[in-house]
Design a protein around this motif. Structure first.
Motif, mmCIF file in Angstrom:
data_model
loop_
_atom_site.group_PDB
_atom_site.id
_atom_site.type_symbol
_atom_site.label_atom_id
_atom_site.label_comp_id
_atom_site.label_asym_id
_atom_site.label_seq_id
_atom_site.Cartn_x
_atom_site.Cartn_y
_atom_site.Cartn_z
ATOM 1 N N GLY A 127 0.834 -1.194 0.000
ATOM 2 C CA GLY A 127 0.000 0.000 0.000
ATOM 3 C C GLY A 127 0.864 1.237 0.000
ATOM 4 N N TRP A 139 1.224 5.805 -0.643
ATOM 5 C CA TRP A 139 0.586 7.107 -0.561
ATOM 6 C C TRP A 139 0.093 7.589 -1.937
ATOM 7 N N ARG A 153 -2.298 6.327 -3.417
ATOM 8 C CA ARG A 153 -3.700 5.925 -3.391
ATOM 9 C C ARG A 153 -3.952 4.615 -4.141
ATOM 10 N N LEU A 190 -7.839 3.483 -4.847
ATOM 11 C CA LEU A 190 -8.622 3.943 -3.705
ATOM 12 C C LEU A 190 -8.771 5.455 -3.770
ATOM 13 N N ASP A 198 -4.893 8.305 0.430
ATOM 14 C CA ASP A 198 -3.600 7.659 0.661
ATOM 15 C C ASP A 198 -3.776 6.422 1.537
ATOM 16 N N VAL A 199 -3.066 5.359 1.182
ATOM 17 C CA VAL A 199 -3.146 4.104 1.914
ATOM 18 C C VAL A 199 -2.200 4.170 3.113
ATOM 19 N N SER A 240 -6.732 0.355 4.999
ATOM 20 C CA SER A 240 -7.072 1.566 5.738
ATOM 21 C C SER A 240 -6.486 2.760 5.005
ATOM 22 N N THR A 241 -7.290 3.805 4.832
ATOM 23 C CA THR A 241 -6.863 4.984 4.077
ATOM 24 C C THR A 241 -6.926 6.223 4.960
ATOM 25 N N ASN A 261 -8.411 8.332 11.423
ATOM 26 C CA ASN A 261 -8.037 7.269 10.498
ATOM 27 C C ASN A 261 -7.332 6.173 11.276
#
Length: 900
Positions: A496, A498, A500, A519, A522-523, A538-539, A584
């Motif tokens: 994952g 940043w 996305r 997504l 950003d992850v 999770s983002t 988050n």
């Protein structure tokens, strides 16, 4: 799976601030850890944290002389009186005065009827509340045996000091007590008015008096000050006066001896005195402590145990064990001064935790922090068993190999290291072609490949564990890689970033392809379900989404912004619902069966979600400690001053201007300004992990390593009890040889000694019948009891007969429900493994003994005859005949020895 997790223990921190106390028998040590109290059992090598928590950090603790009542007072003056053995809260009370001065000293009287507390320069003596259920409280309670309506009653107040009181010491008869203050004096007080007694002031020190003590015969008083001056006070007449002219009115407490500790550039920070043995222990700001014998002031020991100052010292009742606490590094030591050996030596992380992981066996938890250390904690005992210090900077991630005892860690020093947890050594170091600070790590389930990602670079680096060589650099992300995870089946690597996107890499295929999942933000973290069919992501916008790993489609999701939204900081002008930066999840993990997901972030909440329905099942509060930033929900207008919030000005700083003492750190900074004298850490959860058994999970937080478990010790079930189930009726049923009924009744009462008695009374011929008809609801408890018996009792054959019958008749149930019985099966495995190891050691020793006897040389008749000749015996016929018989016997023995 069961989701009723409750707080079980606190690891990762052994001492924060305050005083240390021993129990009356000297086997347990109580240490304040933040807003909780941890009990270290020094004999059984275990520790547990009391379940109740204060609203601020604990400042002082005191234990009743009889060992039942524990009084703890926090920095805000809130007191909690608890039952120490039952671990329950009895009363809560506020000792805070109008000026909001801190509590600096606390002590129970030896009789236990009163306790004295120092609030600033004032001393208050209170009556000790009675213990519910005790004989002393029977007269004060009503017929129902309830608690007292007004348990705390102030007995008397003493106000004569001009500065804060630092120590309170009672006399052995509880009639008098001594107080030491920063106003350079010590004073003698009487609990009740005494005829001919007047409060006495002991003045003569040049710096603040730290402590004052009575001698064992109460004829001498010892006082010690910050500059290391020790004075001995005795009831003497004036000097240079004719003794014949002295009357009783002329006698006063006077200094008879003066002693000094000569420590360059170091001040005395703590001291303790053991009156029965006249042992004085002093600690200094340079980490040095000294032992002296009084009144001769002869030095016994001098040892440096810390790089920072020693905050507190305590001596057990026998005077053998000394406990030291250092808050700067979080150190706790128990030293036996006679043998010069450590009984306990523990140190927590003195910087914030970053990540954690469980070992595959579930009995170890590994934590890593910004201090560059990696610690291995034993979940059963609660102690740190090993510390690795090979990294030269903060350790950001750690991961276990599923096969073998190998731990992999990533650090900001640009290296990834592999540690062998059998030999406790670092055996491999992985580095990149250029200098990078690694922030995430993932290990192949087979343990052949390790991957790491960095926030400084967009590539994923992959190394071979066997050779240590860099195999490949996976390129494709357009932003820093935030999280990595291998699929449990070993087919794919999930990353994952940043940018996305989440990418699924086929690392072991001939063509290394990657499938991106797009997504909306950003992850921050990715996790793969144990069956390798689903990915949890999770983002940054607070969304928690679930994706199919094979099809690359979204299967579900939930908005967790309102669930994870934590408290506000002191400097925030908004409530917790409007504060940004905490909405988050920074870490997520699946349970062992993949049915639930655990998530945490920069807030005081840990959220448990169901995977199928994406519904919030439970919300766990990490801390209610107001000493940490982010625990308050709303703005408290009473704490606002003209200079801003009351917690921001540094009231004890050296700067004279108020503007210079304000916190001017940049908005959004986590660690604050290092140049400021007063910084409060913010509550956050950087890592969570489920145990392999699914019966517990741990969370790395600002306060330490929190362990939540399904309470297997809930022993009372009122629906299983009736008036006929009593210990007497159980023993009567046992006498009637109704084995199964007696065993079930003992389990319902949950009396350990009664269960053991019934368990051992069942004949071996009836064990199979009892196990066959045992209700399934008691299977877990019987297995747990058998595992404890195997581990502790000498009845090895009986225990293994029970165990064989249980596994033979209920093995299918244990196999069908591995999540429910995983913990108790592991207990059985450990116990059986220990017995197996002991039996093998005995067998090996016997085999070597037999080999030794078989390897001995044969004994011939000539040797016997020569022995008799040398002994001076005559060689007549009778003796020769005897020798022939002996030779025949020896020859027979030789023939027997020769048979193999």
């Amino acid at each position: 799976m069961k989701t009723d997790f409750k707080f079980s223990n606190l690891l990762g921190s052994v001492y924060r601030k305050g005083n240390l106390i021993y129990t009356d028998d000297g086997t347990c040590l109580l240490s304040p850890v933040g807003n909780r109290v941890t009990v270290f059992d020094l004999i059984n090598n275990k520790s547990h944290t009391l379940p109740f928590a204060h609203r601020t950090n604990v400042a002082r603790i005191a234990l009743h002389p009889r060992g039942q009542l524990l009084l703890t007072i926090d920095e805000g003056g809130q007191a909690i009186l608890s039952h120490f053995q039952r671990r329950i809260v009895l009363y809560r009370f506020s000792l805070r005065d109008k000026e909001n001065r801190s509590i600096s000293a606390l002590a129970f009287s030896p009789s236990g009827t009163h306790f004295a507390v120092a609030i600033g320069r004032k001393i208050e003596v209170w009556r000790t509340p009675s213990t519910p259920g005790s004989h002393e409280s029977a007269e004060n309670e009503d017929e129902d045996g309830g608690l007292e309506f007004a348990p705390f009653v102030r007995y008397r107040q003493y106000v004569s000091h001009y500065d804060s009181v630092q120590s309170i010491e009672w006399s052995s008869d509880s009639r008098f007590f001594l107080s030491a203050s920063k106003d350079l004096t010590a004073r003698i007080w009487s609990l009740d008015p005494e005829e001919g007694f007047t409060p006495t002031t002991l003045a003569g020190h040049r710096t603040a008096v730290y402590a004052a003590w009575f001698s064992n015969d109460q004829e001498t008083i010892w006082t010690i000050s910050k500059d290391g001056a020790l004075f001995r006070w005795q009831y003497l007449p004036p000097p240079d006066v004719d003794l014949e002219m002295v009357t009783e009115d002329d006698e006063r407490w006077r200094i008879s001896e003066r002693h000094y500790f000569f420590q360059d550039q170091a001040n005395l920070t703590t001291a303790a005195f053991h009156a029965p043995s006249n042992l004085l222990v002093t600690g200094f700001s340079n980490g040095l402590f000294m032992l002296h014998e009084l009144p001769s002031f002869s030095e016994i020991h001098k040892l440096s145990i810390s790089a920072s100052k020693i905050d507190t010292v305590s001596i057990n009742k026998s005077g053998e064990w000394l406990a030291f606490g250092s808050s700067a590094l979080g150190q706790l030591l128990v030293w036996e001064w006679q043998s010069e050996s450590y009984i306990l030596k523990q140190q927590g992380h003195f910087d914030s935790l970053n990540a954690l992981t469980y070992s595959p066996s579930g009995d170890r938890v590994i934590t890593c922090a910004d201090d560059g250390k990696i610690k291995v904690w034993d979940t059963a005992s609660g102690f740190c068993i090993v510390t690795f210090t090979e990294h030269t900077s903060g350790v950001t991630a750690c991961e276990f190999a599923r096969r073998g005892n190998v731990l992999f860690t990533a650090s900001l020093d640009g290296s990834v290291r592999a540690f062998d947890l059998i030999r406790y050594r670092c055996f491999r170091t992985f580095t990149a072609p250029k200098r990078l600070s690694f922030s995430s790590i993932a290990v192949d389930p087979a343990g052949d490949v390790v991957a790491a990602g960095s926030l400084d670079d967009f590539d994923i680096h992959i190394w071979s564990v066997q050779t240590g060589q860099l195999l490949d650099q996976l390129s494709g992300h357009e932003g820093p890689v935030a999280s990595l995870a291998f699929a449990p089946n070993g087919s794919s690597l999930v990353s994952g970033s940043w940018d996305r996107t989440v990418r699924i890499w086929s690392v072991f295929a001939r063509t290394q392809t990657s499938e991106p999942l797009q997504l909306q933000a950003d992850v921050l973290c990715v996790a793969v379900r144990p069956d390798s069919r689903q990915i949890a992501v999770s983002t940054l916008d607070g969304q928690l989404t679930f994706w199919s790993m094979s099809e690359g489609t979204q299967e579900g999701g939930t908005d967790g912004r309102r669930d994870v939204s934590g408290g506000r900081k002191v400097s925030d002008r908004r409530t917790a619902a409007n504060v940004a930066g905490t909405k988050n999840f920074n870490t997520i993990t699946y349970s062992a069966d993949g049915s639930v997901v655990l998530a945490g972030g920069n807030s005081k909440y840990i959220c448990l979600y169901a995977v199928e329905t994406a519904v919030l099942l439970h919300k766990y509060t990490v801390s209610v400690n107001l000493s940490l930033e982010g625990t308050q929900e709303f703005l408290n207008s009473r704490l606002l001053t003209e200079a801003g919030p009351q917690a921001l000005p540094d009231e004890v700083g050296e700067n004279s201007d108020l503007e210079d003492r304000l916190d001017k750190s940049l908005p959004g900074s986590k660690r604050g300004d290092a140049a400021q004298r007063k910084t409060a850490p913010a509550v956050r959860v950087p890592g969570v992990a489920f145990s392999p058994t699914g019966r517990a999970f741990c969370a790395a937080s600002t306060e330490g390593l929190l362990i939540y478990s399904v309470d297997s010790g809930v022993q009372f079930d009122p629906f299983d009890l009736d008036v006929d189930v009593t210990p007497e009726s159980t023993l009567k049923t046992l006498a009637q040889r109704q084995w199964l009924k007696a065993l079930v009744m003992a389990f319902r009462l949950n009396h350990p000694k009664l269960i053991t008695r019934v368990y051992r009374a069942v004949p071996t011929s009836d064990i199979g019948l009892v196990v066959r008809d045992l209700p399934r609801v008691y299977l877990d408890r019987l297995l747990r009891h058998v595992a404890k018996e195997v581990d502790t009792s000498p009845h090895m054959e009986l225990n293994f007969l029970w165990l064989e019958s249980l596994l033979r008749q209920h093995g299918s149930v244990l196999k069908e429900k591995p999540g429910e019985f995983a913990e108790v099966v592991r207990m059985v495995q450990r116990a059986v493994g220990r017995i197996q190891g002991e039996v093998m050691r005995v067998a090996d020793g016997n085999a070597r003994t037999v080999d030794y006897f078989l390897g001995q040389p044969r004994v011939g008749g000539t040797g016997l005859q020569q022995k008799k000749l040398t002994d001076g015996h005559s060689t007549n016929d009778a003796e020769i005949g005897d020798e022939d018989e002996d030779e025949e016997m020896v020859g027979g023995a030789d023939e027997w020895v020769g048979l193999e």
